[in-house]
Design a protein around this motif. Sequence first.
Motif, mmCIF file in Angstrom:
data_model
loop_
_atom_site.group_PDB
_atom_site.id
_atom_site.type_symbol
_atom_site.label_atom_id
_atom_site.label_comp_id
_atom_site.label_asym_id
_atom_site.label_seq_id
_atom_site.Cartn_x
_atom_site.Cartn_y
_atom_site.Cartn_z
ATOM 1 N N GLU A 197 36.746 -30.985 -35.591
ATOM 2 C CA GLU A 197 38.304 -29.803 -36.027
ATOM 3 C C GLU A 197 39.465 -30.328 -35.954
ATOM 4 O O GLU A 197 39.945 -31.351 -34.912
ATOM 5 N N LEU A 257 32.228 -18.654 -34.687
ATOM 6 C CA LEU A 257 33.292 -19.030 -34.279
ATOM 7 C C LEU A 257 34.260 -17.400 -33.482
ATOM 8 O O LEU A 257 35.234 -17.188 -35.111
ATOM 9 N N ARG A 258 34.503 -17.518 -32.568
ATOM 10 C CA ARG A 258 35.912 -16.122 -32.110
ATOM 11 C C ARG A 258 36.898 -16.926 -32.436
ATOM 12 O O ARG A 258 37.105 -18.196 -31.839
ATOM 13 N N GLY A 259 37.963 -16.636 -33.022
ATOM 14 C CA GLY A 259 39.054 -17.242 -32.594
ATOM 15 C C GLY A 259 40.007 -18.726 -32.581
ATOM 16 O O GLY A 259 38.288 -19.499 -33.640
ATOM 17 N N ASP A 260 40.332 -18.961 -32.643
ATOM 18 C CA ASP A 260 40.725 -20.402 -32.496
ATOM 19 C C ASP A 260 40.783 -21.423 -31.989
ATOM 20 O O ASP A 260 40.494 -21.768 -30.473
ATOM 21 N N ARG A 283 35.391 -19.858 -26.890
ATOM 22 C CA ARG A 283 34.587 -19.269 -28.788
ATOM 23 C C ARG A 283 33.331 -19.603 -28.327
ATOM 24 O O ARG A 283 32.992 -19.237 -29.468
#
Lengths: 324, 335
Positions: free
Chosen positions: A53, A276-279, A295
Amino acid sequence: MVVDEQVLYSVKNVKKHFPVRGGLLQRVKNHVKAVDGITLDIYKGETLGVVGESGCGKSTLGRTILGLESLTEGELVFNGNNISNYSSRQLKPYKKEMQMIFQDPYASLNPKQRIGDALEEALIIHTNLTSLERRERVLQLLNEVGLKEEHYERYPHEFSGGQRQRIGIARAISINPSFIVCDEPVSALDVSVQAQVIKLLRDLQEKHGLTYLFVSHDLGVVRHLCNRVLVMYLGQMVELAPVHKLYENPTHPYTEALLSAIPRPTVGRKRERIRLRGDLPSPSNPPTGCPFHTRCPIAKEHCSTEKPAWREIDEGHFIACHER
Amino acid sequence: MKETVLEVKDLVTTFKSADGPLPAVRGASFSVKKGETLCIVGESGCGKSITALSIMGLLPSNGMIADGSIYFNQRNLAEMSPKQMQKVRGNDVSMIFQEPMTALNPVFTIGFQIREPLMIHLKLSKKQAHMRGIELLRMVGIPSPVERMNQFPHELSGGMRQRVMIAIALSCNPSLLIADEPTTALDVTIQAQIIDLLNDLKEQLDMSMIMITHDMGVVAEIADRVIVMYAGEIIEEGRVEEIFENPQHPYTKGLLASVPNVDDPEFDLKPIAGSMPMLNEQISGCRFHPRCPYAFDKCMEKSPKTFHVTDKQSVRCWLQEEGVEQNGGRRASSL
């Protein structure tokens, strides 16, 4: 694509940290660990994909390998020569061997320079061709990437995005390099044009026996073009495998999540997505232990304290994970 | 049959230029029903965003609706004054943009920006708007919404900013939401989160949605019906299954064959030759014919009429006319 097992470029524990300055005296407060310990061999004639990413350090890795960024730590061995500490004069013959294709071809072209002149520049620096021979070579290059001879006299603004990317490719191959870093070369293009450029890249590779490092966030394109794929997360290696193994048998939970998140152009079959949780955490303050544990759906306690080892789980298939 | 929320008829949007008006949208007609998601697909320059901006009344100053009507709940938006449009925007129709950082104002807090439409359109007091704002942030899945209200846009990540944009867009319960490439600037894992969120919210609130995108994968995830645009014209329309499983127009087929399939290692990539024409380019007949591998004489002379494939699927292409050899075009598709 012919891949022999000869190593062209060996990257050993490469790190690139950018200092973050602040305060009254602009002292170094912290470091952004863009690339944090990458070790890999790039084989002659292969296309190695680097995915991840935004902010995972994939572009910085490409730039560091080409010597566009100074090394913080580690070794670069090109064709058996350790070039990590070479001066720019010593590097010149190697730069001829390594070229780059950028994401935004318009930003990488001088708007006041004719295309022909832009393409000749590298020839002036790296070869002893006369101006007539150079012109001839440029016309041949234009032809090779699917442009016309009359484009020699034109300026960058007269071209469409796809054509500009062709110019970027022509410039990269003008001095017959053996290794090209492609940094998201098709992500700024429309899909129909994107497919044309992918085809061109593949044809050129076959014709000239090029080795590509293909940096991309588009996992569909990577599957189509690459032999091996490296998945990066927060500057670190997460999984490295031959392309079919990675896509058919993704083992690291991050790779799994990444693959399951891609929207598929097929209707009806709704597949269960791994959410996926969060960033993405900040690369200036990466989590301890496994960088992905914040994550990760299968994280255990020890993931937050111990860094997972890089191990081979199948021939040519490496991962860094405690739980798999 | 559900009621129609939006009915666009023969919309023509032009831009002023030194060479006279340039049409960016050339007679687009479509409708959106209640609770339905319509996807507008096409490449950059096909007029998909301009269609959306025409509906919103947000065209740049050199653009204007030259012809056609946009009926929203029995009112023609194309004839409304800017002042009347202000009441429609946000209240009845709202929009999410591609780049959430440029859509949010960097010098105001999230709280200020989410309270604003609530106080203007719904006439809530500041306190009520604040409470409702927190509720909205919670609805779009933002953790610790109370603290977020006092933060500035730069303190949030891209995915969070897009969630805030969605919260603001939904604040006045619009019956139509227009989303212009809402996930293009985001990473895949975040894109998946936002698509799930939009799908959930649409169901929860029973609103209609127009989604503009170039990503066929996103279309398959979210659409009920699909419109394919090319060079300002709608060239194919149909239910999402019809478009993916039985595409009729050569351009739609080409678009589908240009996206590398992640699940299929043997996928054969077939690019469409050439590139999108410029706005001022004069093309006789079908606007796709210079790039079409199946083009024949009629395509160069006459603009194709609309042929109905099923009751929902229609396509503008002369190949649909009876007696035309479909297989084996005159020109092989080449690079």
